[in-house]
Motif scaffolding. Structure first.
Motif, PDB file in Angstrom:
ATOM      1  N   GLY A 159       0.815  -1.228   0.000  1.00 28.70           N
ATOM      2  CA  GLY A 159       0.000   0.000   0.000  1.00 28.70           C
ATOM      3  C   GLY A 159       0.842   1.268   0.000  1.00 28.70           C
ATOM      4  O   GLY A 159       0.495   2.251  -0.661  1.00 28.70           O
ATOM      5  N   ASP A 160       1.996   1.223   0.693  1.00 33.19           N
ATOM      6  CA  ASP A 160       2.831   2.426   0.815  1.00 33.19           C
ATOM      7  C   ASP A 160       3.480   2.834  -0.504  1.00 33.19           C
ATOM      8  O   ASP A 160       4.050   3.916  -0.602  1.00 33.19           O
ATOM      9  N   LEU A 161       3.435   1.948  -1.477  1.00 30.38           N
ATOM     10  CA  LEU A 161       4.067   2.269  -2.768  1.00 30.38           C
ATOM     11  C   LEU A 161       3.075   2.910  -3.741  1.00 30.38           C
ATOM     12  O   LEU A 161       3.461   3.545  -4.724  1.00 30.38           O
ATOM     13  N   LEU A 162       1.778   2.759  -3.455  1.00 32.84           N
ATOM     14  CA  LEU A 162       0.768   3.087  -4.466  1.00 32.84           C
ATOM     15  C   LEU A 162       0.766   4.551  -4.891  1.00 32.84           C
ATOM     16  O   LEU A 162       0.521   4.854  -6.056  1.00 32.84           O
ATOM     17  N   GLU A 163       1.035   5.475  -3.964  1.00 31.80           N
ATOM     18  CA  GLU A 163       0.996   6.904  -4.310  1.00 31.80           C
ATOM     19  C   GLU A 163       2.048   7.286  -5.336  1.00 31.80           C
ATOM     20  O   GLU A 163       1.953   8.312  -5.975  1.00 31.80           O
ATOM     21  N   ARG A 164       3.103   6.462  -5.425  1.00 31.65           N
ATOM     22  CA  ARG A 164       4.164   6.816  -6.383  1.00 31.65           C
ATOM     23  C   ARG A 164       4.338   5.716  -7.428  1.00 31.65           C
ATOM     24  O   ARG A 164       5.428   5.419  -7.883  1.00 31.65           O
ATOM     25  N   MET A 165       3.200   5.149  -7.797  1.00 36.98           N
ATOM     26  CA  MET A 165       3.232   4.034  -8.747  1.00 36.98           C
ATOM     27  C   MET A 165       2.157   4.217  -9.813  1.00 36.98           C
ATOM     28  O   MET A 165       1.055   4.690  -9.524  1.00 36.98           O
ATOM     29  N   VAL A 166       2.479   3.874 -11.047  1.00 41.24           N
ATOM     30  CA  VAL A 166       1.481   3.813 -12.123  1.00 41.24           C
ATOM     31  C   VAL A 166       1.788   2.595 -12.983  1.00 41.24           C
ATOM     32  O   VAL A 166       2.897   2.063 -12.941  1.00 41.24           O
ATOM     33  N   VAL A 167       0.808   2.189 -13.770  1.00 40.96           N
ATOM     34  CA  VAL A 167       1.105   1.288 -14.884  1.00 40.96           C
ATOM     35  C   VAL A 167       1.438   2.176 -16.069  1.00 40.96           C
ATOM     36  O   VAL A 167       0.707   3.134 -16.360  1.00 40.96           O
ATOM     37  N   ALA A 168       2.558   1.898 -16.719  1.00 41.53           N
ATOM     38  CA  ALA A 168       2.873   2.542 -17.998  1.00 41.53           C
ATOM     39  C   ALA A 168       3.174   1.392 -18.948  1.00 41.53           C
ATOM     40  O   ALA A 168       4.253   0.802 -18.899  1.00 41.53           O
ATOM     41  N   HIS A 169       2.188   1.042 -19.753  1.00 37.51           N
ATOM     42  CA  HIS A 169       2.262  -0.163 -20.588  1.00 37.51           C
ATOM     43  C   HIS A 169       2.715   0.197 -21.996  1.00 37.51           C
ATOM     44  O   HIS A 169       1.979   0.816 -22.755  1.00 37.51           O
ATOM     45  N   TRP A 170       3.961  -0.195 -22.323  1.00 37.36           N
ATOM     46  CA  TRP A 170       4.560   0.099 -23.614  1.00 37.36           C
ATOM     47  C   TRP A 170       4.204  -1.010 -24.596  1.00 37.36           C
ATOM     48  O   TRP A 170       3.712  -2.068 -24.202  1.00 37.36           O
ATOM     49  N   PHE A 171       4.516  -0.760 -25.856  1.00 36.99           N
ATOM     50  CA  PHE A 171       4.230  -1.750 -26.904  1.00 36.99           C
ATOM     51  C   PHE A 171       5.515  -2.159 -27.607  1.00 36.99           C
ATOM     52  O   PHE A 171       6.388  -1.316 -27.852  1.00 36.99           O
ATOM     53  N   ALA A 172       5.611  -3.434 -27.916  1.00 44.85           N
ATOM     54  CA  ALA A 172       6.833  -3.941 -28.564  1.00 44.85           C
ATOM     55  C   ALA A 172       6.803  -3.616 -30.062  1.00 44.85           C
ATOM     56  O   ALA A 172       5.766  -3.841 -30.706  1.00 44.85           O
ATOM     57  N   PRO A 173       7.895  -3.117 -30.589  1.00 44.32           N
ATOM     58  CA  PRO A 173       9.135  -2.724 -29.932  1.00 44.32           C
ATOM     59  C   PRO A 173       9.017  -1.321 -29.326  1.00 44.32           C
ATOM     60  O   PRO A 173       8.642  -0.376 -30.031  1.00 44.32           O
ATOM     61  N   PRO A 174       9.325  -1.208 -28.035  1.00 43.06           N
ATOM     62  CA  PRO A 174       8.993   0.032 -27.320  1.00 43.06           C
ATOM     63  C   PRO A 174       9.797   1.254 -27.752  1.00 43.06           C
ATOM     64  O   PRO A 174       9.383   2.378 -27.501  1.00 43.06           O
ATOM     65  N   HIS A 175      10.948   1.036 -28.430  1.00 42.51           N
ATOM     66  CA  HIS A 175      11.715   2.192 -28.901  1.00 42.51           C
ATOM     67  C   HIS A 175      11.151   2.726 -30.211  1.00 42.51           C
ATOM     68  O   HIS A 175      11.597   3.763 -30.688  1.00 42.51           O
ATOM     69  N   ILE A 176      10.156   2.029 -30.782  1.00 44.63           N
ATOM     70  CA  ILE A 176       9.586   2.489 -32.057  1.00 44.63           C
ATOM     71  C   ILE A 176       8.116   2.889 -31.901  1.00 44.63           C
ATOM     72  O   ILE A 176       7.706   3.955 -32.362  1.00 44.63           O
ATOM     73  N   LEU A 177       7.316   2.031 -31.277  1.00 46.75           N
ATOM     74  CA  LEU A 177       5.875   2.326 -31.223  1.00 46.75           C
ATOM     75  C   LEU A 177       5.596   3.439 -30.214  1.00 46.75           C
ATOM     76  O   LEU A 177       6.064   3.394 -29.075  1.00 46.75           O
TER      77      LEU A 177
END
Ligand SMILES: NC(=O)c1ccc[n+]([C@@H]2O[C@H](COP(=O)([O-])OP(=O)(O)OC[C@H]3O[C@@H](n4cnc5c(N)ncnc54)[C@H](O)[C@@H]3O)[C@@H](O)[C@H]2O)c1
Length: 347
Positions: A159-177
C-alpha cells in the motif's frame, strides 16, 4: 471544426490530498535522474534506448546474466538501425550507448534510482516480491512504472508504494511504437500519473490515460476481440492465413493508422454501422479460447519467429534479422503518421 471527443477526457483521479506527498515526487530530468529498468527481456532494452537517447542514465537489470548480454546486443542494434536509417547521428548513438549500464539487479541499483521501470516476467509472485523489495531498498521519492500487460499490479504492490506508482504499458518494440497506456491506482493522487504522462511526452511517446485498471488495457483487449474472429474464420476455412493478412494490411491497417477506430465509424456513417451490428445474420464468432489453428501450432512447438515457424515459415533467418526487417517497416509506418502521432484531433 468537429468537437474533439478527447477534450472531456480527464483522468478520474482525485486532486492531491497531501501537499507534502506532491513535493516528494521529483520531476524527471535527463542528466540528473537515474532510471532503473528491471527486467531485460523483450521490453527492457527498447525502453532503455528511449531513455538513453533522451539523456537519462539507465541501469538495465536482470537476474539472469545471459539475458543481459542479449539485451545489450538488442539495445546496440536498435541504435545502429536508427543511424542506418538516418534517424540519429553516430555521435548521438555513442552518447546513448554510454548512458546504459547492464548489471545484475542489486539493492545498490534500487537505492540510486529516481525512476524504476518494472519489466519483469508477467507472473504475480515475481512482481509482488519485486515491489516489496523496491519499497525496502529504493528512496522514498523513487517512482515506479509497471509495464504489466494484464496483471492488477496495484493489488500486488504494498500500500505504501501506491501513491508513487502507475502502470505505464509500452508496446513492442517500445523504442519504435509511440503508444504507452497509463493507469493509476484508483483513488490515487494525480501527480504521479501527470509526471509520468509529461515525461512520456518529453520522450516523444503518445501516452493515453485510462480512467481505471482493466486487464489488457485498451489495445490488448481490442486485439483479443479481433483475434477471436480471425481464428474462427481460419478454423472454419473461410480464408487462408496469407489472404487474411493481405486483407488486413490493405484496408484495416491504413484506415486505422490514419483515422483510428472511432473516426473510421464517422466516415462509414453511424447509421450503417448500427444496421450492420443489428443484422441478425452477422452473428459473432463463438467464444473459443483454444482455437484449433493456434492450439495445433503450439502443440507442435511452432511458436512464431522464436522457433522459425508459426503461421509462416521463416526458414533459416534468425530472430534478430527478422526483428530488424520488421523494425525498418515500423519506423517507416510511424514516420508516415507525421504530426498525427499522439494528436487526438480528428482530420
Ligand atoms: N513482450 C511484449 O510484447 C510486451 C509488451 C508490453 C508489455 N509487456 C510486459 O512487460 C513485462 C516484461 O515482458 P517481456 O516480454 O520483456 O518479458 P521477458 O520474459 O522477455 O523478460 C522478463 C525478464 O525479467 C527477468 N526477471 C524475472 N524476475 C526478475 C527479478 N526479480 N529481477 C530482475 N529481473 C527479473 C527475467 O530474467 C527476464 O529476462 C511483462 O510484464 C509483460 O507482460 C510485454
Amino acid at each position: 471544426m468537429p468537437k474533439d471527443p478527447s477534450a472531456s477526457a480527464t483522468p478520474g483521479l482525485h486532486p492531491p490530498a497531501n501537499p507534502h506527498a506532491v513535493r516528494a515526487i521529483r520531476p524527471f530530468i535527463p542528466g540528473r535522474c537515474r532510471v532503473a529498468i528491471i527486467g531485460a527481456g523483450i521490453m527492457g532494452p527498447g525502453i532503455a534506448q528511449v531513455f538513453a537517447e533522451a539523456g537519462y542514465s539507465v541501469d538495465l537489470c536482470d537476474i539472469d546474466e545471459a539475458v543481459l548480454a542479449r539485451a545489450m546486443a538488442a539495445f546496440h542494434d536498435g541504435l545502429a538501425l536508427k543511424v542506418e536509417l538516418g534517424l540519429i547521428s553516430s555521435a548521438a548513438r555513442q552518447d546513448a550507448s554510454r548512458r546504459v549500464q547492464a548489471q545484475a539487479l542489486s539493492d545498490g541499483v534500487l537505492a540510486q534510482a529516481d525512476l524504476i521501470i518494472e519489466a519483469v516476467t508477467e507472473k504475480a509472485d515475481v512482481k509482488r516480491e519485486l515491489f516489496a523489495r523496491i519499497l525496502r531498498q529504493a528512496p522514498p521519492t523513487a517512482v515506479v512504472w509497471s509495464n504489466t500487460s494484464t496483471l492488477d499490479v496495484f493489488a500486488l504492490a504494498p500500500g505504501d508504494l501506491l501513491e508513487r506508482m502507475v502502470v505505464a504499458h509500452w508496446f513492442a518494440p517500445p523504442h519504435i511504437l509511440p503508444l504507452v497506456e497509463v493507469v493509476a491506482p484508483s483513488g490515487a493522487q494525480r501527480h504521479t500519473l501527470e509526471a509520468c504522462v509529461a515525461c512520456l511526452r518529453d520522450l516523444g511517446k503518445s501516452p493515453v490515460v485510462l480512467q481505471r485498471f482493466v486487464p489488457g488495457f485498451l489495445i490488448n483487449r481490442l486485439l483479443r476481440a479481433l483475434g477471436r474472429e480471425a481464428f474462427y474464420l481460419l478454423d472454419e476455412g473461410v480464408v487462408s492465413i496469407g489472404d487474411l493478412d493481405v486483407a488486413v494490411r490493405t484496408s484495416l491497417a491504413p484506415r486505422m493508422q490514419m483515422l483510428g477506430l472511432m473516426q473510421r465509424y464517422d466516415f462509414t456513417g453511424l447509421g450503417l454501422s448500427l444496421r450492420n451490428l443489428e443484422n441478425p445474420q452477422m452473428v459473432d464468432a463463438p467464444v473459443d479460447l483454444s482455437p484449433r489453428i493456434l492450439r495445433e501450432r503450439v502443440e507442435r512447438g511452432e511458436l512464431g519467429i522464436a522457433t522459425g515457424r508459426g503461421f509462416y515459415d521463416y526458414g533459416v533467418r534468425d530472430r534478430l534479422a527478422l526483428q530488424r526487417e520488421r523494425d525498418k517497416k515500423l519506423w517507416a509506418a510511424v514516420a508516415a503518421l507525421g504530426d498525427a502521432v499522439g494528436d487526438p484531433k480528428p482530420i
